[in-house]
Design an enzyme around this catalytic site. Sequence first.
Site, PDB file in Angstrom:
ATOM      1  N   TYR A 273      -4.529  11.551   7.021  1.00  0.00           N
ATOM      2  CA  TYR A 273      -4.273  10.233   6.423  1.00  0.00           C
ATOM      3  C   TYR A 273      -3.320   9.430   7.302  1.00  0.00           C
ATOM      4  O   TYR A 273      -3.523   8.240   7.543  1.00  0.00           O
ATOM      5  CB  TYR A 273      -3.686  10.414   5.019  1.00  0.00           C
ATOM      6  CG  TYR A 273      -3.430   9.110   4.289  1.00  0.00           C
ATOM      7  CD1 TYR A 273      -4.348   8.601   3.381  1.00  0.00           C
ATOM      8  CD2 TYR A 273      -2.265   8.375   4.533  1.00  0.00           C
ATOM      9  CE1 TYR A 273      -4.115   7.400   2.732  1.00  0.00           C
ATOM     10  CE2 TYR A 273      -2.030   7.172   3.892  1.00  0.00           C
ATOM     11  CZ  TYR A 273      -2.961   6.695   2.986  1.00  0.00           C
ATOM     12  OH  TYR A 273      -2.737   5.492   2.351  1.00  0.00           O
TER      13      TYR A 273
ATOM     14  N   GLY B 150       0.816  -1.202   0.000  1.00  0.00           N
ATOM     15  CA  GLY B 150       0.000   0.000   0.000  1.00  0.00           C
ATOM     16  C   GLY B 150       0.851   1.252   0.000  1.00  0.00           C
ATOM     17  O   GLY B 150       2.010   1.231  -0.420  1.00  0.00           O
ATOM     18  N   CYS B 151       0.285   2.350   0.468  1.00  0.00           N
ATOM     19  CA  CYS B 151       1.013   3.622   0.493  1.00  0.00           C
ATOM     20  C   CYS B 151       2.340   3.457   1.224  1.00  0.00           C
ATOM     21  O   CYS B 151       2.389   2.958   2.348  1.00  0.00           O
ATOM     22  CB  CYS B 151       0.164   4.688   1.178  1.00  0.00           C
ATOM     23  SG  CYS B 151       1.021   6.268   1.381  1.00  0.00           S
ATOM     24  N   PHE B 152       3.420   3.909   0.593  1.00  0.00           N
ATOM     25  CA  PHE B 152       4.741   3.674   1.187  1.00  0.00           C
ATOM     26  C   PHE B 152       5.018   4.518   2.416  1.00  0.00           C
ATOM     27  O   PHE B 152       5.954   4.246   3.165  1.00  0.00           O
ATOM     28  CB  PHE B 152       5.874   3.839   0.173  1.00  0.00           C
ATOM     29  CG  PHE B 152       5.776   5.011  -0.791  1.00  0.00           C
ATOM     30  CD1 PHE B 152       5.136   6.185  -0.465  1.00  0.00           C
ATOM     31  CD2 PHE B 152       6.357   4.903  -2.056  1.00  0.00           C
ATOM     32  CE1 PHE B 152       5.075   7.247  -1.350  1.00  0.00           C
ATOM     33  CE2 PHE B 152       6.292   5.959  -2.961  1.00  0.00           C
ATOM     34  CZ  PHE B 152       5.660   7.133  -2.610  1.00  0.00           C
ATOM     35  N   TRP B 153       4.195   5.528   2.684  1.00  0.00           N
ATOM     36  CA  TRP B 153       4.427   6.340   3.880  1.00  0.00           C
ATOM     37  C   TRP B 153       4.393   5.487   5.144  1.00  0.00           C
ATOM     38  O   TRP B 153       5.271   5.583   5.996  1.00  0.00           O
ATOM     39  CB  TRP B 153       3.358   7.428   3.994  1.00  0.00           C
ATOM     40  CG  TRP B 153       3.381   8.460   2.918  1.00  0.00           C
ATOM     41  CD1 TRP B 153       4.387   8.743   2.046  1.00  0.00           C
ATOM     42  CD2 TRP B 153       2.317   9.368   2.601  1.00  0.00           C
ATOM     43  NE1 TRP B 153       4.022   9.769   1.205  1.00  0.00           N
ATOM     44  CE2 TRP B 153       2.759  10.171   1.528  1.00  0.00           C
ATOM     45  CE3 TRP B 153       1.044   9.581   3.122  1.00  0.00           C
ATOM     46  CZ2 TRP B 153       1.962  11.177   0.960  1.00  0.00           C
ATOM     47  CZ3 TRP B 153       0.255  10.566   2.564  1.00  0.00           C
ATOM     48  CH2 TRP B 153       0.708  11.364   1.503  1.00  0.00           C
TER      49      TRP B 153
END
Length: 243
Positions: free
Chosen positions: A209, A63-66
């Site tokens: 987020y 998913g989102c790499f953050w």
Amino acid sequence: MTPRILTRYGTRFPAHALAAMLAVFGAVAASPSSAQEGIAIPPPARDEPAGQAKTETAVLAGGCFWGVQGVFQRVAGVTNAVSGYAGGEKDAAHYQTVSSGGTGHAESVKITFDPSKISYGKLLQVYFSVAHDPTELNRQGPDVGTQYRTAIFPENEEQARIAKAYIAQLDQARVFNAAIVTSIEPGRTFYPAEDYHQDYLTLNPGQPYIVYNDLPKIENLKRIFPDLYRDDPALVSEVGVTN
């Protein structure tokens, strides 16, 4: 989810997406624990043998790499964790292009670690336990598309064997409520993401987020793996980006 349009210090969304997200965040931001909880899973039965190497790398997508980067930056034995793209060609490895979902890339994190302190298999245990949900196909949470797929990009044949065996082990044990859909994609090059994506969780802990989707992962890491958790993350801004 509509692709994120980023500024250097935060995230801007199209008006309709922002309204929908604020409705969700308004209900849960005060209680991030309402996000999906990580689960304690057994370690891999097969892992790499102890060796003489002082450094090794692993490339994982979830998913989102953050959030994935934020988790592994806080794992003891990890010396660097860089957000980037894997699975596609170099010329298309840019955020706006990858966000189209048509380049073959996945938002990924390249993890550099000391194998004398933590093994590749242990990293996979963290990955499957708290970094993401390996049963979601081509999405994670609010983010939808092949660029958010769950994928392992093994650096060598031994990593591929360990990953394949571990997925089979977890599926056989029915650890999750559905089958693991994590793909194993060898022979792919990792390309670092833009500077504004690096250390994003640490630099923006109050961003909605991050609060809802990613901070619970850090809390789950601390709760499930207290012996691995470190308060001082290995930040790219301090270590540097490596290809």
